[in-house]
Motif scaffolding. Sequence first.
Motif, PDB file in Angstrom:
ATOM      1  N   THR A  95       0.828  -1.200   0.000  1.00 25.46           N
ATOM      2  CA  THR A  95       0.000   0.000   0.000  1.00 25.46           C
ATOM      3  C   THR A  95       0.867   1.257   0.000  1.00 25.46           C
ATOM      4  O   THR A  95       1.731   1.417   0.861  1.00 25.46           O
ATOM      5  CB  THR A  95      -0.930   0.018   1.222  1.00 25.46           C
ATOM      6  OG1 THR A  95      -1.855  -1.074   1.117  1.00 25.46           O
ATOM      7  CG2 THR A  95      -1.701   1.325   1.317  1.00 25.46           C
ATOM      8  N   ALA A  96       0.651   2.113  -0.987  1.00 27.87           N
ATOM      9  CA  ALA A  96       1.458   3.328  -1.146  1.00 27.87           C
ATOM     10  C   ALA A  96       0.939   4.115  -2.339  1.00 27.87           C
ATOM     11  O   ALA A  96       0.107   3.620  -3.108  1.00 27.87           O
ATOM     12  CB  ALA A  96       2.926   2.973  -1.362  1.00 27.87           C
ATOM     13  N   VAL A  97       1.462   5.307  -2.484  1.00 26.98           N
ATOM     14  CA  VAL A  97       1.307   6.040  -3.740  1.00 26.98           C
ATOM     15  C   VAL A  97       2.459   5.620  -4.646  1.00 26.98           C
ATOM     16  O   VAL A  97       3.620   5.655  -4.228  1.00 26.98           O
ATOM     17  CB  VAL A  97       1.314   7.559  -3.519  1.00 26.98           C
ATOM     18  CG1 VAL A  97       1.217   8.290  -4.861  1.00 26.98           C
ATOM     19  CG2 VAL A  97       0.174   7.977  -2.606  1.00 26.98           C
ATOM     20  N   TYR A  98       2.115   5.228  -5.848  1.00 23.42           N
ATOM     21  CA  TYR A  98       3.118   4.760  -6.810  1.00 23.42           C
ATOM     22  C   TYR A  98       3.377   5.845  -7.857  1.00 23.42           C
ATOM     23  O   TYR A  98       2.436   6.397  -8.425  1.00 23.42           O
ATOM     24  CB  TYR A  98       2.637   3.476  -7.483  1.00 23.42           C
ATOM     25  CG  TYR A  98       2.794   2.261  -6.596  1.00 23.42           C
ATOM     26  CD1 TYR A  98       1.982   2.087  -5.478  1.00 23.42           C
ATOM     27  CD2 TYR A  98       3.765   1.303  -6.849  1.00 23.42           C
ATOM     28  CE1 TYR A  98       2.129   0.988  -4.637  1.00 23.42           C
ATOM     29  CE2 TYR A  98       3.926   0.200  -6.027  1.00 23.42           C
ATOM     30  CZ  TYR A  98       3.109   0.055  -4.923  1.00 23.42           C
ATOM     31  OH  TYR A  98       3.271  -1.037  -4.091  1.00 23.42           O
ATOM     32  N   TYR A  99       4.658   6.096  -8.091  1.00 28.25           N
ATOM     33  CA  TYR A  99       5.086   7.121  -9.032  1.00 28.25           C
ATOM     34  C   TYR A  99       5.931   6.503 -10.133  1.00 28.25           C
ATOM     35  O   TYR A  99       6.767   5.644  -9.851  1.00 28.25           O
ATOM     36  CB  TYR A  99       5.937   8.169  -8.335  1.00 28.25           C
ATOM     37  CG  TYR A  99       5.267   8.912  -7.214  1.00 28.25           C
ATOM     38  CD1 TYR A  99       5.305   8.424  -5.910  1.00 28.25           C
ATOM     39  CD2 TYR A  99       4.605  10.115  -7.448  1.00 28.25           C
ATOM     40  CE1 TYR A  99       4.698   9.103  -4.872  1.00 28.25           C
ATOM     41  CE2 TYR A  99       3.995  10.812  -6.415  1.00 28.25           C
ATOM     42  CZ  TYR A  99       4.050  10.297  -5.135  1.00 28.25           C
ATOM     43  OH  TYR A  99       3.443  10.982  -4.107  1.00 28.25           O
ATOM     44  N   CYS A 100       5.749   6.959 -11.347  1.00 26.33           N
ATOM     45  CA  CYS A 100       6.709   6.611 -12.375  1.00 26.33           C
ATOM     46  C   CYS A 100       7.636   7.799 -12.581  1.00 26.33           C
ATOM     47  O   CYS A 100       7.286   8.950 -12.299  1.00 26.33           O
ATOM     48  CB  CYS A 100       6.054   6.178 -13.684  1.00 26.33           C
ATOM     49  SG  CYS A 100       5.268   7.474 -14.624  1.00 26.33           S
ATOM     50  N   ALA A 101       8.832   7.490 -13.057  1.00 24.63           N
ATOM     51  CA  ALA A 101       9.856   8.507 -13.227  1.00 24.63           C
ATOM     52  C   ALA A 101      10.686   8.194 -14.461  1.00 24.63           C
ATOM     53  O   ALA A 101      10.870   7.024 -14.817  1.00 24.63           O
ATOM     54  CB  ALA A 101      10.745   8.562 -11.988  1.00 24.63           C
TER      55      ALA A 101
END
Length: 124
Positions: A91-97
């Motif tokens: 569980t988390a906020v997922y970011y692409c970079a």
Amino acid sequence: QVQLVESGGGLVQTGGSLRLSCAASGRTFSDYAMGWFRQAPGKEREFVAGINRSGDMTYYVDSVKGRFTISRDNAKNTVYLQMNSLKSEDTAVYYCAARNSPFATGSHYDYDYWGQGTQVTVSS
């Protein structure tokens, strides 16, 4: 500039699956290595997976190996994160970079552009 937009997050039960997508625009997508990171409340941003710009080398944090798969489609300017056997600790906020380099790394300091994030919540 590279614009990144994540999608595919949501609420899923333990053991379930989600597929995150990150659509890129603005520059030549295949010039960039890509990474997925996540950040849970009260925790630092954590590397999850990376893929080099040609798509033939991938990297994972140990906690997701065997469960998550990163891939990219340079023709569609999109990177994906297939997440299986999800656990509550995912569980988390997922970011692409995006990193203007042939190779992905595990450090968020090495990435040049970031998406706005998508929430993944795994309930037991």
